[in-house]
Design an enzyme around this catalytic site. Structure first.
Site, PDB file in Angstrom:
ATOM      1  N   CYS A  35       0.850  -0.961   0.005  1.00  0.00           N
ATOM      2  CA  CYS A  35       0.031   0.014  -0.127  1.00  0.00           C
ATOM      3  C   CYS A  35       0.987   1.308  -0.189  1.00  0.00           C
ATOM      4  O   CYS A  35       1.975   1.264   0.685  1.00  0.00           O
ATOM      5  CB  CYS A  35      -0.930  -0.098   1.311  1.00  0.00           C
ATOM      6  SG  CYS A  35      -1.995   1.421   1.298  1.00  0.00           S
TER       7      CYS A  35
ATOM      8  N   HIS B 196      -9.120  -3.702  -2.263  1.00  0.00           N
ATOM      9  CA  HIS B 196      -8.324  -3.069  -1.128  1.00  0.00           C
ATOM     10  C   HIS B 196      -8.466  -1.472  -1.412  1.00  0.00           C
ATOM     11  O   HIS B 196      -8.587  -1.058  -0.167  1.00  0.00           O
ATOM     12  CB  HIS B 196      -6.742  -3.162  -1.787  1.00  0.00           C
ATOM     13  CG  HIS B 196      -5.691  -2.493  -1.179  1.00  0.00           C
ATOM     14  ND1 HIS B 196      -4.657  -3.089  -0.421  1.00  0.00           N
ATOM     15  CD2 HIS B 196      -5.334  -1.141  -1.064  1.00  0.00           C
ATOM     16  CE1 HIS B 196      -3.925  -2.188   0.075  1.00  0.00           C
ATOM     17  NE2 HIS B 196      -4.323  -0.899  -0.416  1.00  0.00           N
TER      18      HIS B 196
HETATM   19 ZN    ZN Z   1      -3.983   1.110   0.106  1.00  0.00          ZN
END
Ligand code: ZN
Length: 193
Positions: A91, A133
């Site tokens: 991320c 996500h």
């Molecule tokens: Zn992320």
């Protein structure tokens, strides 16, 4: 516009649906896409650029030239999901941290595109993973919340390092306090949601 990092409180904010598409929103989207590509990401949610809106941009190829994989989803909703698959995730708000995450393999996504058209798509594989996500971000959920206890343990030190960096930046006045962050989010929400 810049990408905020864990544990910035906006990453835990549950975003509200956008009410309209206008020039201001199109500008936000263009900046988000630019940031995503510049940071070699394949998806970016509005929370990650400190905005409280249900808005994500994705391009699973990571290549700005591959336009048919580049999508903007406004007020995305996962209507159905099926199966289960595990793969490594990372991320942009948790740089250099990677861990396996189990998620549904196929989803049916409903969202609006930038022209205001409602789209309903059945997607799978990496595309479905990226969208899930990013949709998690809109609810204040991070991929580290979905790890097994042992996988979470393995990245504990890296998370502690990011927490230390965050509090250092706050002490230096680079990040506002929680009250000011919350007040700004409320103001931005009032304008568009
Ligand atoms: Zn992320």
């Amino acid at each position: 516009m810049h990408i905020i990092k864990y544990p910035h409180p906006t990453l835990r904010h549950r975003s509200k649906p956008l009410r309209r598409i206008d020039g201001g929103l199109r500008k936000m989207v263009a900046e988000m896409l630019e940031l995503m590509y510049a940071n070699k990401g394949i998806g970016l949610a509005a929370n990650q650029v400190d905005l409280p809106y249900r808005l994500i941009v994705v391009n699973p190829s990571g290549d700005p030239a591959v336009k048919d994989e580049e999508h903007v989803f406004i007020n995305p909703e996962i209507l159905r999901s099926k199966g289960s698959a595990e793969d490594r995730e990372g991320c942009l708000s948790l740089p250099d941290i990677y861990a396996p995450v189990k998620r549904p393999e196929k989803i049916v996504l409903s969202a609006y595109d930038l022209s205001g058209r409602e789209v309903t798509w059945e997607i799978d594989g990496l595309y479905a993973r990226v969208v899930q996500h990013e949709c998690d971000h809109l609810d204040g959920v991070l991929f580290i919340d979905r790890l097994t206890p042992s996988n979470l343990l393995a990245i504990k030190q890296a998370l502690a390092d990011l927490e230390l960096e965050f509090s250092g930046n706050r002490q230096r006045g680079l990040i506002p306090d929680d009250v000011r962050i919350a007040a700004r989010l409320t103001e931005l929400e009032t304008a568009r949601t």
